[in-house]
Design a protein around this motif. Sequence first.
Motif, PDB file in Angstrom:
ATOM      1  N   LEU A 199       0.834  -1.203   0.000  1.00 17.33           N
ATOM      2  CA  LEU A 199       0.000   0.000   0.000  1.00 17.33           C
ATOM      3  C   LEU A 199       0.872   1.258   0.000  1.00 17.33           C
ATOM      4  O   LEU A 199       0.596   2.221  -0.703  1.00 17.33           O
ATOM      5  CB  LEU A 199      -0.952  -0.009   1.202  1.00 17.33           C
ATOM      6  CG  LEU A 199      -2.045  -1.083   1.130  1.00 17.33           C
ATOM      7  CD1 LEU A 199      -2.925  -1.042   2.369  1.00 17.33           C
ATOM      8  CD2 LEU A 199      -2.902  -0.891  -0.126  1.00 17.33           C
ATOM      9  N   VAL A 239       0.733   3.853  -3.115  1.00 15.44           N
ATOM     10  CA  VAL A 239       0.232   5.209  -2.928  1.00 15.44           C
ATOM     11  C   VAL A 239       1.327   6.247  -3.181  1.00 15.44           C
ATOM     12  O   VAL A 239       1.110   7.251  -3.845  1.00 15.44           O
ATOM     13  CB  VAL A 239      -0.372   5.366  -1.507  1.00 15.44           C
ATOM     14  CG1 VAL A 239      -0.718   6.818  -1.234  1.00 15.44           C
ATOM     15  CG2 VAL A 239      -1.590   4.476  -1.357  1.00 15.44           C
ATOM     16  N   SER A 240       2.550   5.969  -2.683  1.00 15.27           N
ATOM     17  CA  SER A 240       3.587   7.007  -2.782  1.00 15.27           C
ATOM     18  C   SER A 240       4.264   7.030  -4.154  1.00 15.27           C
ATOM     19  O   SER A 240       4.839   8.033  -4.542  1.00 15.27           O
ATOM     20  CB  SER A 240       4.623   6.815  -1.677  1.00 15.27           C
ATOM     21  OG  SER A 240       5.324   5.609  -1.875  1.00 15.27           O
TER      22      SER A 240
END
Lengths: 259, 260
Positions: free
Chosen positions: B222, B226-227
């Motif tokens: 995750l 996301v990053s």
Amino acid sequence: MKLTLKIWRQKNAKDAGGFKSYKLDDISEHSSFLEMLDTLNQQIMNSGDEPIVFESDCREGICGVCGLVINGVPHGPGRGTTCQLHMRSFKDGDEITIEPWRADAFPIMKDLMVDRSAFDRIIQSGGYISVNTGSARDANEKLIPQKDIEKAFDGAQCIGCGACVAACKNASANLFTAAKVSHLVVLPQGKVERSERVINMVEQHDKEGFGSCSNQTECEAVCPVGVTVSNISRMNREYARAKVKNFFNATRGGDKCKK
Amino acid sequence: MSLTPNTNIAKKILTAVSGLLIFGFLTGHFLGNLLLFVGAEPFNIYAHQLTSNPLIYLAELILVIIFGSHIVTGIQVTLASRGARKKGYEVRNERTPKSWIVKSMPYTGTIIFLFIIFHIISFKFGPGFDESARINEGMLYLTMEGEPIRDLYKLVVVRFTNPAYSIFYVIAMISMGIHIAHAFQSAIRTLGVTNKTYYQLAQKASIALAVVFTVGFSSFPLYFMVSQPELAVIEEVETVESEVIEMNEVPASIEELDVK
Ligand code: HEM
Ligand code: FES
């Protein structure tokens, strides 16, 4: 009250069997479940058909033969045995499905009656003690701590009805077997045959074709007398202990299963 | 008399013991992976030290034995139980809540097994496994000390920045969480804990472990999904061979200077 009953009918052990529907018009809500079935059987016999075979004996929750799966729950919606269930637990107009215990180790003999002699063979394989415990007054000779008595009684209450097997998703008889193992092993008189008892009973349990325990605890939830699943944990512990002990006895050239 | 697991209880005890040992592996694997949050350098060095230690073969053998006995005994008891009631009920009403979690054990187990196979193929035997092909595959990392090692950090980033891969990973971790939610307390019970207080504690611990491991292991995919860290640089490195060394060398020497 008016009821529709959907009941498993099976002529004999070989017959494929199937459900049959019956209607009952005038059942008192104070009658017991078995009295309701008696009424139905009278009605069936009056019309010249064969009555439904179901087992009952004491009708007071002691003998454990009256097990039926009622609307998907062994012994039905109550907390006790089927014979202790009353029609007030149902509503007027209900449809009630009645099935026999289902487990390959409990073959159906006829209609709702199953052969539970697999339980007898498990008991014969080790559910006894061979020491002489004397007469009744000797019972108090040997003092046993209250907490041990309670543990022993937890198992000793088992009436062998088989609801645990009927409820278990694996048709396992672990609760029944564990109740017997536990009941005897926590008492001094039962310590003598401790190792061979648990090994023989567990092996017999598997030989009869009962399944394995998944710790779902459905057995405890339906047990009419409240035998707890902690007996199963105790049986596992006892079993592991006996296996390891026998192993070391054997490697030392000793007899197996000696105290 | 031998210790051969000839009964279902003996097999179940093995399922429980191996299951508990798997928790040991999960803990170690999770703590090691936490270095992903620290950076490429520490993670790659950790991974290198782990895989270059000759004891890794012994550790891998032990893991195969643990997982193997868990899977074999798990399947054995499941099959024994399936065979114990060939004709089922017309109506079934269970009193135990959340019984689907117990019933799904063989299925969540199978998902975990398939995931492990896929996971090993995609990371351990993935790009950069073959030392001689590392440069070509863009999987070479130069440590600050100038040692060329496998760039597993980059492989992790490449995989996890792909949303499809990350979501698949998280689903597998949720399956593991469902397995653990029943597994831990079940094992405690199987191994003979009869005390009600301890048992209730084990039940809470089971849920806690399920949440910790599911959230913990899901945090890696995750986080990278996301990053989306420096994907541009990584893609460049992948395409141009000679740049691999340059790109890694330059910041390394600058940082070395900084430190001094
Ligand atoms: C590799 C794939 C896996 C498979 C195929 C698998 C399969 C199974 C099966 C079939 C059971 C028996 C359920 C029952 O008795 O009905 C079980 C129980 C269990 N599993 Fe797994 N599992 C796997 C991975 C894991 C992992 C990753 C863990 C650790 C977090 C774990 C921990 C346990 C524990 C502790 C039990 C309980 C044993 C007991 O009932 O006493 N398993 N597993
Ligand atoms: S008839 Fe004896 S317990 Fe129900």
